[in-house]
Design an enzyme around this catalytic site. Structure first.
Site, PDB file in Angstrom:
ATOM      1  N   LYS A   1       0.831  -1.205   0.000  1.00 38.53           N
ATOM      2  CA  LYS A   1       0.000   0.000   0.000  1.00 38.53           C
ATOM      3  C   LYS A   1       0.867   1.256   0.000  1.00 38.53           C
ATOM      4  O   LYS A   1       2.065   1.220   0.294  1.00 38.53           O
ATOM      5  CB  LYS A   1      -0.918   0.012   1.216  1.00 38.53           C
ATOM      6  CG  LYS A   1      -2.024  -1.024   1.149  1.00 38.53           C
ATOM      7  CD  LYS A   1      -2.861  -0.926  -0.117  1.00 38.53           C
ATOM      8  CE  LYS A   1      -3.689   0.343  -0.199  1.00 38.53           C
ATOM      9  NZ  LYS A   1      -4.424   0.430  -1.502  1.00 38.53           N
TER      10      LYS A   1
ATOM     11  N   GLU B   1       0.140   0.568 -10.026  1.00 44.10           N
ATOM     12  CA  GLU B   1      -1.122   0.684 -10.745  1.00 44.10           C
ATOM     13  C   GLU B   1      -1.004   1.374 -12.100  1.00 44.10           C
ATOM     14  O   GLU B   1      -1.968   1.352 -12.879  1.00 44.10           O
ATOM     15  CB  GLU B   1      -2.181   1.403  -9.887  1.00 44.10           C
ATOM     16  CG  GLU B   1      -1.973   2.887  -9.702  1.00 44.10           C
ATOM     17  CD  GLU B   1      -1.074   3.243  -8.530  1.00 44.10           C
ATOM     18  OE1 GLU B   1      -0.990   4.435  -8.207  1.00 44.10           O
ATOM     19  OE2 GLU B   1      -0.459   2.329  -7.947  1.00 44.10           O
TER      20      GLU B   1
END
Length: 371
Positions: A75, A118
């Site tokens: 994360k 991402e």
């Protein structure tokens, strides 16, 4: 290269950036791998497992941030972690910067080279480092929505699959990409009445061929979205604009047309959410209610199934980590334009156009950084 991974500190985040098997691969290629003590406990990996794989256990994240050339996470770095980043260090993790000006400002100030999972691309404009977590989140979204629909959890008391003599629940999936496809698969498997909305005619055709009569498809214009939302017991928000903030496709006004106790699951919440009334929640407190509609907006859904998620993620991130560690970040990005697309921040500059545009920041193209 000295590579490090730390214990994730985001609420109920149990994944880890490097599984023991990944540490073994990096060590076999001559790299020194530091692992914060307890980093792998969420996936059942002990410090002894990491040491057996060739890792070196460190007692704190601070030691790893201080001395490792590259830090591999899952994360985005939390505020306490961002204070430990330093100029010239490589950060390889999910970032989701467009809806997060505070994190972006901290990364710029740190001077770090931040490569975001991402936005790394693949052939055909795919997002291979996002795909496995999108698969997990898509499948979990229906599971989470079905639970939230239970009366005890604030929902309207609908069983998605129904029973003989009782109609099944209606599910609207907004977005027919990886998340939407996987959500639809699970919802169809549960016996729900499923409609998938997307703007791309080719995507709609592909979904229609795959699901045949088991799911309906509709073009995602405003009228069709409003109609499906009004009829649905469960709405899955599964839209993505790579690297940019998600569009707000379900407005607050639409909530008044919905059935009381219906559920919205916003899988796009990492990118700011695709429902106007969304805000990020945690696994500890996953839902909230607005105008009688239950919202599930957990920002790290795959963290709940940490072992599956970690290994699925490592399968796609490890080759890039090996390339960066083996060649250095600049040579690795020059050699692979798909990896170069992952560079979001470097030496105080934003290098991803959508992030710069959404946050109103100066943009420096990756090609200029690599020149």
């Amino acid at each position: 290269m000295r590579v490090g991974t730390v214990r994730e500190i985001k609420n109920h985040e149990y994944r880890v950036g490097l599984a023991p098997e990944s540490v073994r691969e990096l060590a076999a290629h001559g790299h020194e791998v530091w692992v914060e003590t307890g980093a792998g406990l969420g996936i059942g990996a002990t410090d002894a497992d990491y040491e057996a794989a060739g890792g070196i256990i460190k007692l704190s994240a601070a030691a790893i941030f201080a001395d490792c050339e590259m830090v591999v996470k899952v994360k985005e770095p939390q505020a306490a972690e961002r204070r430990l980043l330093r100029k010239g260090q490589i950060l390889f993790t999910y970032l989701h910067l467009a809806p997060d000006p505070e994190q972006t400002a901290d990364l710029i100030a740190s001077g770090v080279t931040a490569i975001a999972y991402e936005t790394v691309t693949g052939p055909g404009n795919t997002l291979p480092l996002l795909k496995p977590m999108s698969q997990v989140a898509g499948r979990m979204s229906v599971q989470a929505g079905a639970s939230a629909l239970e009366k005890a959890h604030g929902g309207r008391g609908v069983l998605l699959g129904g029973v003989p003599g009782v109609m099944p629940g209606r599910v609207a999936v907004i977005g027919g990409g990886v998340v939407g496809f996987n959500a639809a698969q699970v919802a169809v498997g549960m016996g729900a009445d499923v409609t998938i909305l997307d703007r791309d005619p080719e995507v709609l055709e592909r979904l229609g061929i795959h699901f045949e009569a088991r799911a309906k498809t509709r073009f995602a214009n405003q009228a069709n979205i409003a109609d499906c939302v009004a009829q649905a017991d469960l709405v899955i928000g599964a839209v993505l604009v790579p690297g940019a903030a998600a569009p707000k496709l379900v407005t607050r006004a639409m909530l008044s047309t919905m059935k009381p106790g219906a559920v919205l699951v916003d899988v796009a919440i990492d990118q700011g959410g695709c429902f106007e009334t969304s805000h990020a929640t945690t696994h500890a407190n996953p839902t909230f209610v607005v105008d009688g509609i239950v919202h599930y907006c957990v920002a790290n859904m795959p963290g709940a199934v940490a072992r599956t998620s970690t290994y699925a993620l490592n399968n796609v991130t490890l080759p890039h980590a090996l390339a960066i560690a083996g060649k250095g970040w600049k040579a690795a990005l020059k050699a692979n334009p798909h990896l170069a697309a992952g560079l979001n921040v470097h030496a105080g500059q934003v290098t991803y156009a959508a992030v710069a545009e959404d946050l109103g920041l100066p943009y420096v193209p990756v090609a200029k950084v690599l020149a």
